[in-house]
Design an enzyme around this catalytic site. Sequence first.
Site, PDB file in Angstrom:
ATOM      1  N   ARG A 101      13.818 -11.447 -58.476  1.00 28.45           N
ATOM      2  CA  ARG A 101      13.068 -11.807 -57.273  1.00 28.45           C
ATOM      3  C   ARG A 101      12.796 -13.306 -57.194  1.00 28.45           C
ATOM      4  O   ARG A 101      12.955 -13.926 -56.134  1.00 28.45           O
ATOM      5  CB  ARG A 101      11.747 -11.041 -57.233  1.00 28.45           C
ATOM      6  N   LYS A 136       6.247 -32.315 -44.518  1.00 30.05           N
ATOM      7  CA  LYS A 136       5.745 -31.002 -44.107  1.00 30.05           C
ATOM      8  C   LYS A 136       6.511 -29.920 -44.863  1.00 30.05           C
ATOM      9  O   LYS A 136       7.303 -29.158 -44.309  1.00 30.05           O
ATOM     10  CB  LYS A 136       5.871 -30.842 -42.594  1.00 30.05           C
ATOM     11  N   LYS A 168       0.086 -44.350 -40.125  1.00 27.69           N
ATOM     12  CA  LYS A 168      -0.022 -43.420 -39.010  1.00 27.69           C
ATOM     13  C   LYS A 168      -1.269 -43.715 -38.177  1.00 27.69           C
ATOM     14  O   LYS A 168      -2.010 -44.659 -38.468  1.00 27.69           O
ATOM     15  CB  LYS A 168      -0.002 -41.985 -39.542  1.00 27.69           C
ATOM     16  N   GLU A 198       3.556 -46.100 -37.159  1.00 33.44           N
ATOM     17  CA  GLU A 198       3.663 -45.106 -36.092  1.00 33.44           C
ATOM     18  C   GLU A 198       3.085 -45.677 -34.803  1.00 33.44           C
ATOM     19  O   GLU A 198       1.946 -46.151 -34.789  1.00 33.44           O
ATOM     20  CB  GLU A 198       2.909 -43.840 -36.505  1.00 33.44           C
ATOM     21  N   ASP A 219       6.385 -42.120 -31.748  1.00 34.21           N
ATOM     22  CA  ASP A 219       5.797 -40.798 -31.968  1.00 34.21           C
ATOM     23  C   ASP A 219       5.430 -40.117 -30.663  1.00 34.21           C
ATOM     24  O   ASP A 219       4.614 -40.621 -29.890  1.00 34.21           O
ATOM     25  CB  ASP A 219       4.555 -40.934 -32.853  1.00 34.21           C
TER      26      ASP A 219
END
Length: 309
Positions: A101, A136, A168, A198, A219
Site C-alpha cells: 500500500r 502548494k 508576496k 509579486e 498575479d
Amino acid sequence: MNPITLTTVAEPLIRQALAEDITNEDVSTAAIMPDARPAAVDLIAKADGVLCGLDVFERTFAILDPETRVQRFAADGDSVCAGQTLATVTGDVRVLLSGERVALNYLQRMSGIATYTHCVATLLEGSTTQLVDTRKTTPNMRVFEKEAVRCGGGRNHRYNLSDGVLLKDNHIAAAGGVREAIEAARAHAPFVREIEVECETFAQVEEAIAAGADIIMLDNMDHDAMAKAVAFIDGRAKTECSGNIDAHNVQAIADLGIDFVSSGALTHSAPILDVSMKHLRMLDGNADSEAGVAGNNAPVTDIHRESGQ
C-alpha cells in the site's frame, strides 16, 4: 530520483510512512504467513498516463528487506497504457504484502502529478513560456511531488522558503511598499539570490522595475493587463504569471511572451494514476534460490534497520 536525494531526503519520509502503516505488526500477513516464503507479483497500469516514482516504489520494499528485487519493464517519464505490466517484484511474500500500500501510494501520487503536468506542458508547446510548480504541495510530500513535476515535463520553482526570495502581497504590506520590500531583501539576502516580487497592479510593476527587481510575478491579472505589463517590462526583468492557472486556461496566456507560468494545480489538483499489484504467485523451490529470503524469518516490522544490512 537522484540517488543521493532518495537516500538523504526521501528515505526517512518513506520510513515514516511505513511506520504509520505498520505500528506493531501487519496482523493480516503475520496470520497467514508466519515464515519467509518467496513470491512474485506484477505491477500493472490500470489507466493511461506518465509513469513516475519507480525508485521510491522500489526503495519502499528495500527498506523492509534489501533482498527484494524489482524487475522494471518501463521507466520514469514513460507514457504507459492501461493493462501494461510495468514491473515484477520478487521477494519474501511478507514484504510484498506489507509494503504494497505504501509503495503504491507513492507511485500513484507521483505518476498522477507527472501525467497532469505533461498535459499542461503540452498545451504550452510552441510558446516561449516555461511551466513551473509552486510550494502548494502535500505536507511531507514535497520532494516526491516536485520530482513528479520534473518527470512530467515541468520545472521547479523554489523548493522552500530558504531557496529564494519571493516578496508576496503580505511581505509588501509589512515592508510598507514594493520599493521598501525590494531594498530590504537586497540588503539582507545573499548576493547570489535573485529578487522576485509579486505585483497585482500596473503601478506595482512600475515600482518593481524602478527598484531593480529581477523577476516580476504578474498575479491574477487579466490578459490585457498582463500584455501591458510585459510590454512595459520589455526584458528588464524576467516575468512570471500566476493565479489559478490550470489545464483549462493555460493556453490563454501562451501568446504573451511571459517567461514562466506557475501553477499550484500541478500538485494540489492532480488525480492519481491508477496502478495495482496483481497476480501474486508463490514460487517453487527454497527462498535461497528463488528470492534470496531463506533464513530471514524476522517479522516484517523492523523498518528502522539500515536498508544495506
